[in-house]
Write a protein that holds these residues in place. Structure first.
Motif, PDB file in Angstrom:
ATOM      1  N   VAL A   1     -14.354 -14.226 -24.763  1.00  0.00           N
ATOM      2  CA  VAL A   1     -14.887 -14.321 -26.374  1.00  0.00           C
ATOM      3  C   VAL A   1     -13.536 -14.553 -27.138  1.00  0.00           C
ATOM      4  O   VAL A   1     -13.677 -15.013 -28.414  1.00  0.00           O
ATOM      5  N   ASP A   2     -12.602 -14.154 -26.877  1.00  0.00           N
ATOM      6  CA  ASP A   2     -11.268 -14.166 -27.466  1.00  0.00           C
ATOM      7  C   ASP A   2     -10.444 -15.047 -26.875  1.00  0.00           C
ATOM      8  O   ASP A   2      -9.161 -15.375 -27.471  1.00  0.00           O
TER       9      ASP A   2
ATOM     10  N   LYS B   1     -21.024  -0.014 -29.844  1.00  0.00           N
ATOM     11  CA  LYS B   1     -22.171   0.039 -30.859  1.00  0.00           C
ATOM     12  C   LYS B   1     -22.702  -1.363 -30.944  1.00  0.00           C
ATOM     13  O   LYS B   1     -22.583  -2.338 -30.260  1.00  0.00           O
ATOM     14  N   LEU B   2     -23.771  -1.316 -31.752  1.00  0.00           N
ATOM     15  CA  LEU B   2     -24.604  -2.697 -31.992  1.00  0.00           C
ATOM     16  C   LEU B   2     -23.914  -3.719 -32.683  1.00  0.00           C
ATOM     17  O   LEU B   2     -24.670  -5.005 -33.041  1.00  0.00           O
ATOM     18  N   LYS B   3     -22.683  -3.304 -33.273  1.00  0.00           N
ATOM     19  CA  LYS B   3     -22.123  -4.245 -34.389  1.00  0.00           C
ATOM     20  C   LYS B   3     -21.429  -5.350 -33.766  1.00  0.00           C
ATOM     21  O   LYS B   3     -20.541  -4.975 -33.064  1.00  0.00           O
ATOM     22  N   LEU B   4     -21.616  -6.474 -34.048  1.00  0.00           N
ATOM     23  CA  LEU B   4     -21.042  -7.757 -33.548  1.00  0.00           C
ATOM     24  C   LEU B   4     -19.407  -7.624 -33.960  1.00  0.00           C
ATOM     25  O   LEU B   4     -19.225  -7.326 -35.072  1.00  0.00           O
ATOM     26  N   LEU B   5     -18.401  -8.157 -33.048  1.00  0.00           N
ATOM     27  CA  LEU B   5     -16.968  -8.060 -33.542  1.00  0.00           C
ATOM     28  C   LEU B   5     -16.379  -9.559 -33.168  1.00  0.00           C
ATOM     29  O   LEU B   5     -16.465 -10.051 -32.146  1.00  0.00           O
ATOM     30  N   GLY B   6     -16.313 -10.267 -34.290  1.00  0.00           N
ATOM     31  CA  GLY B   6     -15.814 -11.813 -34.101  1.00  0.00           C
ATOM     32  C   GLY B   6     -14.418 -11.753 -33.691  1.00  0.00           C
ATOM     33  O   GLY B   6     -13.674 -10.569 -33.770  1.00  0.00           O
TER      34      GLY B   6
ATOM     35  N   GLY C   1     -15.415  -9.578 -18.279  1.00  0.00           N
ATOM     36  CA  GLY C   1     -14.919  -9.979 -19.499  1.00  0.00           C
ATOM     37  C   GLY C   1     -15.215  -8.422 -20.476  1.00  0.00           C
ATOM     38  O   GLY C   1     -15.157  -7.581 -19.821  1.00  0.00           O
ATOM     39  N   ARG C   2     -15.346  -9.021 -21.689  1.00  0.00           N
ATOM     40  CA  ARG C   2     -15.621  -7.845 -22.687  1.00  0.00           C
ATOM     41  C   ARG C   2     -16.778  -8.238 -23.455  1.00  0.00           C
ATOM     42  O   ARG C   2     -17.228  -9.327 -23.687  1.00  0.00           O
ATOM     43  N   THR C   3     -17.212  -7.063 -24.210  1.00  0.00           N
ATOM     44  CA  THR C   3     -18.470  -7.137 -24.941  1.00  0.00           C
ATOM     45  C   THR C   3     -18.140  -8.092 -26.233  1.00  0.00           C
ATOM     46  O   THR C   3     -16.998  -7.713 -26.819  1.00  0.00           O
ATOM     47  N   PRO C   4     -19.439  -8.365 -26.931  1.00  0.00           N
ATOM     48  CA  PRO C   4     -19.002  -9.165 -28.153  1.00  0.00           C
ATOM     49  C   PRO C   4     -19.576  -8.124 -29.173  1.00  0.00           C
ATOM     50  O   PRO C   4     -19.139  -8.701 -30.497  1.00  0.00           O
TER      51      PRO C   4
ATOM     52  N   ASP D   1     -15.737  -2.993 -25.040  1.00  0.00           N
ATOM     53  CA  ASP D   1     -16.203  -2.360 -23.395  1.00  0.00           C
ATOM     54  C   ASP D   1     -16.184  -3.402 -22.664  1.00  0.00           C
ATOM     55  O   ASP D   1     -16.093  -4.625 -22.724  1.00  0.00           O
ATOM     56  N   HIS D   2     -16.472  -3.137 -21.367  1.00  0.00           N
ATOM     57  CA  HIS D   2     -16.584  -3.969 -20.118  1.00  0.00           C
ATOM     58  C   HIS D   2     -18.004  -4.639 -20.301  1.00  0.00           C
ATOM     59  O   HIS D   2     -18.952  -4.283 -20.656  1.00  0.00           O
TER      60      HIS D   2
END
Length: 464
Positions: free
Chosen positions: A66-67, A95-100, A372-375, A384-385
């Motif tokens: 996603v990056d 965490k449940l927080k999305l990271l743009g 990949g990585r988590t959003p 995270d993975h």
């Protein structure tokens, strides 16, 4: 019935003169390799191949899809908000927080494929690439996922992809190994990720460098320049005579046969390998293309340039590893930018160099990590993975350039549309090389094994 001389009898009968014969053969051989014979001889393919060789660019640690190549407008818009569904597994430390994404995306080339500003050099070659955005695999941890990517199994010792291709196709140059691993990792399974398991030992990779570091780019213990040729001949004769006597006493033994074959290959490699592994004859504009001789691209640039030289010389499968550097559980921005600065220009240089030499059309490049990585955010600024959905790309070798295939969900967590399992990817690579993954088998312990186990689908939609 006609008398047939076995391979073992032939080798035993010729043992005393092996060194002299081999040296004479090397002294009179032309620059172009002879037609391979023995365990690395080229057998017939199952169907017409689209590619002759594979270069696998292993981004060890798991780059964030996603990056890089999987643009998610919803993820950007909802940065900092809660993920609107449950995490895929309780094992994920996030965490449940999305990271743009901290990087901007834009479309490139005639195809209009998306790429972030993290990969500016690679972005110029998107029209050559087929980006698979719907990969999913087994293995939440690195050890499992790396093994799955390299061997098709997340927990059992199985032959690596390169070993299967060597076993199925042999080599185009009998003076070089059919499988070379450049700077492979010593962790997360180490040698088992480029090993043969139960396949004949001759199909294991020749490793050069380790853990993402190419070093002096030489095969260890290959050069015996301190010995006169006649003395080296005598040592080789004695060693192989003892080995074959041991084999006669032991009966059929793959490990002993593998050692004999490895010594024979190493003896031949002394003449061919140093020339292939040397960059001295490369013109300056090619060195500049890969970023050789400058930082931070020198190490990975030399690896990619050596991959081209090995492919040109007839090596069947070349794996180029970064080392476990893409694992940004924190400091995503600085970590991924550092990795991109080291690898982006060399990767783009490899594509351009193969294309201008007319080699891209029959060389399959595969780029990607074990997952990949988590959003969603991990810690303050990491990911995270994520084996549930991620991206890899392929170029050349009969794939359809300028296309993307499959999709993850609107945040990039789950593979959702036109899903591609790791077994499907392996089946597709084998097919492009002319091999049917269901027919490429090896009988061991009473059953027929294959790279894709009992699964795998050839993703023909990727083909040009």
């Amino acid at each position: 019935m006609k008398n047939v001389t076995s391979r073992r009898q032939m080798l035993s009968a010729s043992a005393c003169g092996f060194g002299s014969l081999a040296l004479a053969d090397l002294m009179t051989r032309q620059a172009q390799a002879a037609t391979p014979s023995g365990p690395l001889a080229q057998p017939l393919t199952h169907h017409l191949p689209r590619a002759r060789r594979v270069i696998f660019l292993f981004m060890h640690g798991g780059p964030s899809h996603v990056d890089t190549f999987d643009y998610k407008p919803r993820l950007q818009a909802d940065d900092g908000k809660d993920l609107p569904y449950d995490l895929p597994t309780a094992a994920i430390d996030a965490k449940l927080k999305l990271l743009g994404s901290p990087w901007k995306f834009k479309q490139h080339g005639q195809s209009g494929l998306w790429c972030s500003e993290l990969m500016p050099h690679t972005a110029r070659h998107l029209d050559e690439m087929c980006i698979i955005k719907s990969l999913h695999s087994r293995g939440q941890s690195h050890g499992q996922a790396v093994s799955m990517l390299n061997t098709g199994s997340d927990n059992l010792v199985r032959p690596s992809v390169g070993s299967w291709l060597s076993y199925g196709l042999g080599t185009e140059n009998e003076d070089l190994p059919s499988f070379v691993a450049l700077a492979p990792s010593t962790g997360h399974g180490g040698p088992r990720n480029y090993g043969t398991a139960f396949l004949p030992a001759i199909h294991q990779a020749t490793a050069i460098g380790s853990n993402g570091k190419l070093g002096d780019a030489q095969v260890k213990y290959l050069n015996r320049g301190d010995l006169p040729p006649a003395e080296q001949n005598r040592q080789m004769d004695l060693l192989q005579t003892l080995n074959r006597r041991h084999l006669d006493r032991a009966g059929q033994d793959q490990q002993i046969e593998g050692a004999i074959e490895a010594y024979e290959l190493a003896f031949r490699m002394q003449q061919a390998a140093p020339q292939v592994l040397s960059l001295d004859e490369e013109p300056q504009h090619i060195l500049d293309l890969y970023g050789v001789g400058q930082e931070p691209t020198d190490n990975f640039g030399r690896s990619c340039l050596l991959a081209r030289r090995l492919a040109e010389a007839g090596v069947r499968f070349i794996q180029v590893s970064t080392g476990n550097v893409w694992d940004q559980h924190s400091n995503l921005k600085s970590g991924h930018e550092k990795n991109s600065l080291k690898t982006d220009q060399p990767v783009a240089g490899l594509i351009q160099d193969l294309k201008q030499r007319g080699m891209l059309e029959d060389t399959l490049i595969v780029w990607g990590g074990e997952f990949g990585r988590t959003p969603v955010v991990q810690g303050a600024n990491g990911r995270d993975h994520n084996p549930q959905g991620f991206t890899m790309w392929m170029a050349g070798g009969g794939v359809k350039g300028g296309t993307s295939y499959g999709e993850t969900d609107e945040f990039g967590y789950y593979s959702q549309q036109d899903r591609v399992h790791m077994h499907d990817l392996h089946a597709t690579i084998l097919h492009l090389m002319g091999l049917d993954h269901q027919r490429l088998t090896y009988r061991y312990a009473g059953r027929d094994f294959r790279l894709t186990d009992v699964a795998g689908r050839v993703v023909t939609e990727l083909f040009a």
